[in-house]
Design a protein around this motif. Sequence first.
Motif, PDB file in Angstrom:
ATOM      1  N   VAL A  25       0.875  -1.169   0.000  1.00 37.95           N
ATOM      2  CA  VAL A  25       0.000   0.000   0.000  1.00 37.95           C
ATOM      3  C   VAL A  25       0.911   1.217   0.000  1.00 37.95           C
ATOM      4  O   VAL A  25       1.732   1.372   0.914  1.00 37.95           O
ATOM      5  N   LEU A  26       0.805   2.046  -1.018  1.00 43.12           N
ATOM      6  CA  LEU A  26       1.751   3.161  -1.112  1.00 43.12           C
ATOM      7  C   LEU A  26       1.120   4.367  -1.797  1.00 43.12           C
ATOM      8  O   LEU A  26       0.025   4.296  -2.346  1.00 43.12           O
ATOM      9  N   GLY A  27       1.827   5.479  -1.729  1.00 40.00           N
ATOM     10  CA  GLY A  27       1.390   6.721  -2.352  1.00 40.00           C
ATOM     11  C   GLY A  27       2.505   7.738  -2.268  1.00 40.00           C
ATOM     12  O   GLY A  27       3.409   7.608  -1.447  1.00 40.00           O
ATOM     13  N   ALA A  28       2.436   8.759  -3.123  1.00 33.60           N
ATOM     14  CA  ALA A  28       3.418   9.836  -3.119  1.00 33.60           C
ATOM     15  C   ALA A  28       2.806  11.039  -3.808  1.00 33.60           C
ATOM     16  O   ALA A  28       2.048  10.899  -4.772  1.00 33.60           O
ATOM     17  N   SER A  29       3.140  12.213  -3.311  1.00 39.02           N
ATOM     18  CA  SER A  29       2.560  13.454  -3.823  1.00 39.02           C
ATOM     19  C   SER A  29       3.643  14.418  -4.281  1.00 39.02           C
ATOM     20  O   SER A  29       4.782  14.373  -3.812  1.00 39.02           O
ATOM     21  N   LEU A  30       3.241  15.316  -5.172  1.00 36.06           N
ATOM     22  CA  LEU A  30       4.052  16.467  -5.530  1.00 36.06           C
ATOM     23  C   LEU A  30       3.774  17.582  -4.526  1.00 36.06           C
ATOM     24  O   LEU A  30       2.788  17.508  -3.768  1.00 36.06           O
ATOM     25  N   PRO A  31       4.588  18.624  -4.488  1.00 39.51           N
ATOM     26  CA  PRO A  31       4.351  19.704  -3.520  1.00 39.51           C
ATOM     27  C   PRO A  31       2.971  20.342  -3.622  1.00 39.51           C
ATOM     28  O   PRO A  31       2.476  20.898  -2.629  1.00 39.51           O
ATOM     29  N   ASP A  32       2.323  20.280  -4.782  1.00 40.94           N
ATOM     30  CA  ASP A  32       0.971  20.847  -4.917  1.00 40.94           C
ATOM     31  C   ASP A  32      -0.120  19.818  -4.630  1.00 40.94           C
ATOM     32  O   ASP A  32      -1.297  20.058  -4.880  1.00 40.94           O
ATOM     33  N   ASP A  33       0.253  18.667  -4.096  1.00 39.90           N
ATOM     34  CA  ASP A  33      -0.639  17.580  -3.681  1.00 39.90           C
ATOM     35  C   ASP A  33      -1.166  16.721  -4.822  1.00 39.90           C
ATOM     36  O   ASP A  33      -1.919  15.769  -4.582  1.00 39.90           O
ATOM     37  N   ARG A  34      -0.783  17.023  -6.080  1.00 42.65           N
ATOM     38  CA  ARG A  34      -1.094  16.075  -7.146  1.00 42.65           C
ATOM     39  C   ARG A  34      -0.284  14.803  -6.932  1.00 42.65           C
ATOM     40  O   ARG A  34       0.770  14.827  -6.307  1.00 42.65           O
ATOM     41  N   LEU A  35      -0.769  13.687  -7.451  1.00 40.10           N
ATOM     42  CA  LEU A  35      -0.008  12.456  -7.323  1.00 40.10           C
ATOM     43  C   LEU A  35       1.324  12.583  -8.050  1.00 40.10           C
ATOM     44  O   LEU A  35       1.395  13.155  -9.141  1.00 40.10           O
ATOM     45  N   ASP A  36       2.372  12.047  -7.433  1.00 42.31           N
ATOM     46  CA  ASP A  36       3.699  12.023  -8.049  1.00 42.31           C
ATOM     47  C   ASP A  36       3.745  10.821  -8.992  1.00 42.31           C
ATOM     48  O   ASP A  36       4.239   9.743  -8.649  1.00 42.31           O
ATOM     49  N   ALA A  37       3.225  11.014 -10.203  1.00 41.98           N
ATOM     50  CA  ALA A  37       3.027   9.908 -11.129  1.00 41.98           C
ATOM     51  C   ALA A  37       4.335   9.208 -11.491  1.00 41.98           C
ATOM     52  O   ALA A  37       4.392   7.977 -11.572  1.00 41.98           O
ATOM     53  N   ALA A  38       5.386   9.972 -11.727  1.00 38.42           N
ATOM     54  CA  ALA A  38       6.649   9.364 -12.144  1.00 38.42           C
ATOM     55  C   ALA A  38       7.207   8.445 -11.058  1.00 38.42           C
ATOM     56  O   ALA A  38       7.621   7.306 -11.325  1.00 38.42           O
ATOM     57  N   SER A  39       7.203   8.908  -9.824  1.00 40.47           N
ATOM     58  CA  SER A  39       7.712   8.088  -8.722  1.00 40.47           C
ATOM     59  C   SER A  39       6.815   6.888  -8.460  1.00 40.47           C
ATOM     60  O   SER A  39       7.296   5.770  -8.217  1.00 40.47           O
ATOM     61  N   LEU A  40       5.504   7.100  -8.520  1.00 40.48           N
ATOM     62  CA  LEU A  40       4.575   6.009  -8.284  1.00 40.48           C
ATOM     63  C   LEU A  40       4.677   4.946  -9.377  1.00 40.48           C
ATOM     64  O   LEU A  40       4.539   3.744  -9.109  1.00 40.48           O
ATOM     65  N   ARG A  71      -6.356  -1.001  -6.718  1.00 46.01           N
ATOM     66  CA  ARG A  71      -7.414  -0.385  -5.930  1.00 46.01           C
ATOM     67  C   ARG A  71      -6.923   0.942  -5.363  1.00 46.01           C
ATOM     68  O   ARG A  71      -5.712   1.184  -5.282  1.00 46.01           O
ATOM     69  N   ILE A  72      -7.889   1.767  -4.937  1.00 45.89           N
ATOM     70  CA  ILE A  72      -7.598   3.028  -4.266  1.00 45.89           C
ATOM     71  C   ILE A  72      -8.317   3.024  -2.922  1.00 45.89           C
ATOM     72  O   ILE A  72      -9.531   2.815  -2.865  1.00 45.89           O
ATOM     73  N   LEU A  73      -7.576   3.247  -1.847  1.00 49.43           N
ATOM     74  CA  LEU A  73      -8.177   3.476  -0.540  1.00 49.43           C
ATOM     75  C   LEU A  73      -8.520   4.955  -0.457  1.00 49.43           C
ATOM     76  O   LEU A  73      -7.640   5.808  -0.557  1.00 49.43           O
ATOM     77  N   THR A  74      -9.797   5.274  -0.285  1.00 49.73           N
ATOM     78  CA  THR A  74     -10.210   6.672  -0.346  1.00 49.73           C
ATOM     79  C   THR A  74     -11.407   6.954   0.545  1.00 49.73           C
ATOM     80  O   THR A  74     -12.274   6.101   0.757  1.00 49.73           O
ATOM     81  N   SER A  75     -11.447   8.182   1.044  1.00 46.61           N
ATOM     82  CA  SER A  75     -12.600   8.681   1.802  1.00 46.61           C
ATOM     83  C   SER A  75     -13.339   9.733   0.978  1.00 46.61           C
ATOM     84  O   SER A  75     -14.114  10.516   1.528  1.00 46.61           O
ATOM     85  N   GLY A  76     -13.086   9.765  -0.321  1.00 42.58           N
ATOM     86  CA  GLY A  76     -13.742  10.753  -1.170  1.00 42.58           C
ATOM     87  C   GLY A  76     -13.230  12.161  -0.946  1.00 42.58           C
ATOM     88  O   GLY A  76     -13.959  13.138  -1.139  1.00 42.58           O
ATOM     89  N   LEU A  84      -5.767  13.795  -0.946  1.00 43.90           N
ATOM     90  CA  LEU A  84      -5.221  15.148  -0.874  1.00 43.90           C
ATOM     91  C   LEU A  84      -5.166  15.819  -2.246  1.00 43.90           C
ATOM     92  O   LEU A  84      -4.955  17.029  -2.331  1.00 43.90           O
ATOM     93  N   ALA A  85      -5.333  15.052  -3.303  1.00 38.86           N
ATOM     94  CA  ALA A  85      -5.200  15.608  -4.655  1.00 38.86           C
ATOM     95  C   ALA A  85      -6.256  16.675  -4.907  1.00 38.86           C
ATOM     96  O   ALA A  85      -7.425  16.509  -4.537  1.00 38.86           O
ATOM     97  N   PRO A  86      -5.886  17.788  -5.553  1.00 39.74           N
ATOM     98  CA  PRO A  86      -6.860  18.852  -5.808  1.00 39.74           C
ATOM     99  C   PRO A  86      -7.914  18.467  -6.837  1.00 39.74           C
ATOM    100  O   PRO A  86      -9.004  19.031  -6.845  1.00 39.74           O
ATOM    101  N   ASP A  87      -7.606  17.511  -7.695  1.00 39.46           N
ATOM    102  CA  ASP A  87      -8.542  17.038  -8.725  1.00 39.46           C
ATOM    103  C   ASP A  87      -8.659  15.529  -8.571  1.00 39.46           C
ATOM    104  O   ASP A  87      -7.822  14.777  -9.066  1.00 39.46           O
ATOM    105  N   LEU A  88      -9.708  15.061  -7.881  1.00 33.98           N
ATOM    106  CA  LEU A  88      -9.835  13.635  -7.617  1.00 33.98           C
ATOM    107  C   LEU A  88     -10.086  12.834  -8.883  1.00 33.98           C
ATOM    108  O   LEU A  88      -9.606  11.705  -9.023  1.00 33.98           O
ATOM    109  N   ASN A  89     -10.831  13.383  -9.814  1.00 33.56           N
ATOM    110  CA  ASN A  89     -11.059  12.658 -11.071  1.00 33.56           C
ATOM    111  C   ASN A  89      -9.757  12.497 -11.843  1.00 33.56           C
ATOM    112  O   ASN A  89      -9.489  11.438 -12.426  1.00 33.56           O
TER     113      ASN A  89
END
Length: 263
Positions: free
Chosen positions: A111-126, A166-171, A148-153
Amino acid sequence: MHRQWRPGRGCARRASGSDVRTRVLEICVDTAESLTAAIAGGADRIELCSALALGGLTPQRSLMRLAASAPIPVNAMIRPRAGDFVFERGDFDLMRGDIDDTAEAGLAGVVLGASLPDDRLDAASLRALRAHAADLGLSTTLHRAFDLAPDLNGALECAIDLGFERILTSGGAPRATEGLDRLEGLERTARGRIVLMPGAGIRPDTLPAIVRRLPIEELHASASEAAPKVSARARAFGFAPETSRRTSTQIVAELKEAWRKAE
């Protein structure tokens, strides 16, 4: 030698044709005692962590090895430190090593995740981390860095493109019950391309409202209760927090029963 779970084993599958819809209750635990309690209560899968009070960190290798003997799949949290999910190079080196440890222990996934400083997903690292896990035969779950992502879609499409199961999420809300509108929208957008697993604040009394509104296949909960306090002297020395929690076998069983009754 520990057995190696195959990717997807013990996980829900979307119903199609002759497939049978399976419900998976995932319980997060951070001690050997809680692991035993979750299994006794009827958990279908374990998220194995340390320091759940901090949102969950990577578990110790000894706990991974112990959990490998569980009769249900166990996924290890890969999170090297508390705080946000904006990681440095050294953090990613630790995460790759922790993924290696997970596979070596014989667990089912990570189970993992990583963000950019603006809270978008860090796609390259992930992409690199998920590919490394997949190469080792591990399933992959994107954790609540997603919320935390500003654009969930946009984050949803990113997770699908990266190949997460899968994604663990609270919406995008502190608790799943507060994010139901967004969770419904995400389910419509996902169109069965990825499993959305609601989590955060799910208890026997809040579960029915979630199940009534969402086509849930997987749920995530801590099913915890207050643990007995350690000695006042240990707390005074800073060796233990004022309050702590542990998994409750009874609450796990109540979650299973509440889910059964709600559908």
